[in-house]
Scaffold this motif. Sequence first.
Motif, mmCIF file in Angstrom:
data_model
loop_
_atom_site.group_PDB
_atom_site.id
_atom_site.type_symbol
_atom_site.label_atom_id
_atom_site.label_comp_id
_atom_site.label_asym_id
_atom_site.label_seq_id
_atom_site.Cartn_x
_atom_site.Cartn_y
_atom_site.Cartn_z
ATOM 1 N N ILE A 255 0.690 -1.053 0.046
ATOM 2 C CA ILE A 255 0.053 -0.156 0.048
ATOM 3 C C ILE A 255 0.826 1.500 -0.112
ATOM 4 O O ILE A 255 0.831 2.303 -0.895
ATOM 5 C CB ILE A 255 -0.926 -0.013 1.364
ATOM 6 C CG1 ILE A 255 -1.944 -1.120 0.930
ATOM 7 C CG2 ILE A 255 -1.476 1.097 1.536
ATOM 8 C CD1 ILE A 255 -3.077 -0.902 2.808
ATOM 9 N N ALA A 256 1.887 0.936 0.690
ATOM 10 C CA ALA A 256 2.832 2.040 1.189
ATOM 11 C C ALA A 256 3.555 3.017 -0.623
ATOM 12 O O ALA A 256 3.637 4.051 -1.110
ATOM 13 C CB ALA A 256 3.781 2.691 2.216
ATOM 14 N N ALA A 257 3.834 1.427 -1.244
ATOM 15 C CA ALA A 257 4.943 1.788 -2.616
ATOM 16 C C ALA A 257 3.651 2.277 -3.072
ATOM 17 O O ALA A 257 3.788 3.268 -4.211
ATOM 18 C CB ALA A 257 5.094 0.419 -3.020
ATOM 19 N N LEU A 261 3.877 5.843 -5.485
ATOM 20 C CA LEU A 261 4.002 5.196 -7.325
ATOM 21 C C LEU A 261 2.483 6.415 -7.381
ATOM 22 O O LEU A 261 2.621 7.370 -8.432
ATOM 23 C CB LEU A 261 3.874 4.790 -7.771
ATOM 24 C CG LEU A 261 5.103 3.824 -7.536
ATOM 25 C CD1 LEU A 261 4.647 2.116 -8.350
ATOM 26 C CD2 LEU A 261 5.733 4.149 -8.322
ATOM 27 N N ALA A 262 1.464 7.030 -6.871
ATOM 28 C CA ALA A 262 0.092 7.824 -7.225
ATOM 29 C C ALA A 262 0.400 9.091 -7.131
ATOM 30 O O ALA A 262 -0.522 9.953 -7.690
ATOM 31 C CB ALA A 262 -1.674 6.390 -6.334
ATOM 32 N N LEU A 263 0.831 8.898 -6.396
ATOM 33 C CA LEU A 263 1.291 10.751 -5.114
ATOM 34 C C LEU A 263 2.396 10.592 -5.236
ATOM 35 O O LEU A 263 3.125 10.419 -4.305
ATOM 36 C CB LEU A 263 0.595 10.574 -4.375
ATOM 37 C CG LEU A 263 -0.066 12.014 -3.809
ATOM 38 C CD1 LEU A 263 -1.145 12.281 -5.452
ATOM 39 C CD2 LEU A 263 -0.852 11.397 -2.349
ATOM 40 N N LYS A 264 3.080 11.599 -5.906
ATOM 41 C CA LYS A 264 4.312 11.994 -6.511
ATOM 42 C C LYS A 264 5.437 12.556 -5.178
ATOM 43 O O LYS A 264 5.975 13.075 -5.468
ATOM 44 C CB LYS A 264 5.007 12.509 -7.472
ATOM 45 C CG LYS A 264 4.042 12.066 -9.094
ATOM 46 C CD LYS A 264 5.177 10.500 -8.887
ATOM 47 C CE LYS A 264 4.443 9.602 -10.009
ATOM 48 N NZ LYS A 264 4.504 8.445 -10.556
ATOM 49 N N GLU A 265 4.549 13.326 -3.785
ATOM 50 C CA GLU A 265 4.338 14.693 -2.905
ATOM 51 C C GLU A 265 5.577 13.275 -2.005
ATOM 52 O O GLU A 265 6.330 14.015 -1.173
ATOM 53 C CB GLU A 265 3.340 14.759 -2.968
ATOM 54 C CG GLU A 265 3.778 15.802 -3.426
ATOM 55 C CD GLU A 265 2.376 15.189 -4.448
ATOM 56 O OE1 GLU A 265 1.684 14.569 -4.443
ATOM 57 O OE2 GLU A 265 1.989 16.358 -4.389
ATOM 58 N N VAL A 266 5.676 12.002 -2.171
ATOM 59 C CA VAL A 266 6.439 11.516 -1.345
ATOM 60 C C VAL A 266 8.055 11.505 -1.171
ATOM 61 O O VAL A 266 8.689 11.361 -2.910
ATOM 62 C CB VAL A 266 5.968 9.545 -0.890
ATOM 63 C CG1 VAL A 266 6.602 8.965 0.106
ATOM 64 C CG2 VAL A 266 4.389 9.541 -1.011
ATOM 65 N N ASN A 267 8.018 11.746 -0.301
ATOM 66 C CA ASN A 267 10.069 12.178 -0.198
ATOM 67 C C ASN A 267 10.617 11.129 0.392
ATOM 68 O O ASN A 267 11.878 9.714 -0.278
ATOM 69 C CB ASN A 267 11.030 12.914 0.837
ATOM 70 C CG ASN A 267 9.811 14.694 0.002
ATOM 71 O OD1 ASN A 267 9.273 15.196 0.674
ATOM 72 N ND2 ASN A 267 10.260 14.269 -1.346
ATOM 73 N N TYR A 268 10.316 9.936 1.335
ATOM 74 C CA TYR A 268 10.674 8.795 2.026
ATOM 75 C C TYR A 268 9.431 7.745 1.921
ATOM 76 O O TYR A 268 8.976 7.946 2.593
ATOM 77 C CB TYR A 268 11.772 9.326 3.024
ATOM 78 C CG TYR A 268 12.708 10.090 3.215
ATOM 79 C CD1 TYR A 268 13.660 9.534 2.344
ATOM 80 C CD2 TYR A 268 12.465 11.409 3.437
ATOM 81 C CE1 TYR A 268 14.470 10.581 2.464
ATOM 82 C CE2 TYR A 268 13.118 12.241 3.080
ATOM 83 C CZ TYR A 268 14.064 12.123 2.932
ATOM 84 O OH TYR A 268 15.499 12.898 2.528
ATOM 85 N N VAL A 269 9.918 6.391 1.418
ATOM 86 C CA VAL A 269 8.602 5.763 1.989
ATOM 87 C C VAL A 269 9.802 4.284 3.090
ATOM 88 O O VAL A 269 10.112 3.827 2.042
ATOM 89 C CB VAL A 269 7.782 5.188 0.956
ATOM 90 C CG1 VAL A 269 9.233 4.347 -0.531
ATOM 91 C CG2 VAL A 269 7.065 3.895 0.684
ATOM 92 N N LEU A 270 9.088 4.391 3.928
ATOM 93 C CA LEU A 270 9.948 3.036 4.872
ATOM 94 C C LEU A 270 8.871 1.687 4.927
ATOM 95 O O LEU A 270 7.729 1.548 5.174
ATOM 96 C CB LEU A 270 10.059 3.600 6.346
ATOM 97 C CG LEU A 270 10.952 5.178 5.541
ATOM 98 C CD1 LEU A 270 10.863 5.221 7.429
ATOM 99 C CD2 LEU A 270 11.315 4.948 5.286
#
Length: 452
Positions: A255-257, A261-270
């Motif tokens: 879900i996080a990944a 991908l759906a929202l480009k604002e994420v800078n770090y996904v853990l």
Amino acid sequence: MPSRAKPKGLDTRIPVLGPAKVESPLTYCHFVSDEQRVPIRLSPEDLDDGSQESDVLFEPAGPRDTIYFDSSKVKAAIVTCGGLCPGINDVIRAIVMEARHNYNVAATLGIRYGLQGFIPEYGHQIMELDHRNVSNIHEFGGTILGSSRGPQKPEDIVDALERSNIGVLFVIGGDGTLKAARKIYEEVTRRGTRISVIGVPKTIDNDISLVTQSFGFDTAVEKATEAIRCAHTEAIGAKNGIGLVKLMGRESGFIAAQATLALKEVNYVLVPEDPFELHGEHGLLPALERRLADRRHAVIVVAEGAGQHLLRQSGQTDASGNLVLGDVAKLLTSEIGAYLGERGMPHTIKYIDPSYIIRSVPANANDRVYCGFLGQFAVHAAMAGKTGMVVSKVYGRFVHLPFDLVTRRRKKLDLTSDYWRAVLESTGQFAISPMSKKGSPACPITGEMVRT
Ligand code: ATP
Ligand code: MG
């Protein structure tokens, strides 16, 4: 009793209750031949036996022209277990409607509050399900039957099925539920009773082996992006604003990944599959400090099962035996606060946990369509006398999978895949998640083969 010869590699044979001798009451459809097999190319990840990608033959889902049950005389039951997930009511509705309208099934009973509903001591009343009382349920999230965790003896469950003269049990649930369903199936087989046990895999984490995408996942990702968008708005609204969103994903970060991908604002996904470090060359904290110095805001998305290696484990379990996870969001807020504080960098952290909102919303259009298929295919399989299996979509094809194949392991993100590389490219977090190996396996979400 297995229906046919074991293919090389995975054992995809589906048990049957007995020979199908009754003419199907369906008059209008293309029937699926019981001899038919669908070749599906599985990745080494799916196969999990050290072998290269290869074609595996699966039994297709769909109506058979001759069936096992005299459907107008059979009683069915539905039980839902584990956590909530968008689309459960859609699956219940589809099963009831298919059974009632197309197979003229005598009755479909709703078992209340998970496996507890089978046990008389709990005193849960059985619900009679028909086309009238399920017609609107897809408008609502959750499960009209209720759910629960905690084990119940398979012997007691089969006693209850026999007492109520139930011929088909539909089990909607996750990894734990399908293990329970397997035990029910084994007990039924041990007794030589003719009860079909059919599962519909439910996991919002999308982590069931071989199930390319579980129902509710699409809705969950859509809802998760709303939370991330809010976190981004909060982050840019303050100097050195940090938006932190915790999403579901105990052992797998799908879900996080996908939301990333759906929202480009994420800078770090853990994610749980990629244990991150707080300090040092690949540390999250120095990377975050650099990011804030440059851009003055940051968005972090963390799956609930990420960073467990950095947390003291309580060793506690829930009623079903699932390990209670350490709170990674609490760890991050305190570590980020301390680290930036020591460096004299004023900042604000806005933490959002949308988990219960995501779990409980009604399914979106894609998931509704998907759930409808799953419910209908589950009924077709049951009426044909199949048992010990789930219905699932594997790389775009609806097939039957034996319980063994879906409960043997959890599906996880492949950190060498092009899919994960795309996630890292989207966030730009190569500093904290360097890709170790190259590879081009199947995209675990869409099932498309992604090539470089
Ligand atoms: P979720 O995705 O929400 O975790 P789940 O189906 O995995 O769904 P659980 O609470 O783990 O949810 O299990 C649901 C039911 O299955 C519970 O009643 C639980 O006791 C039972 N169960 C779990 N694991 C097993 C097992 N190994 N054997 C038999 N029953 C099990
Ligand atoms: Mg589970």
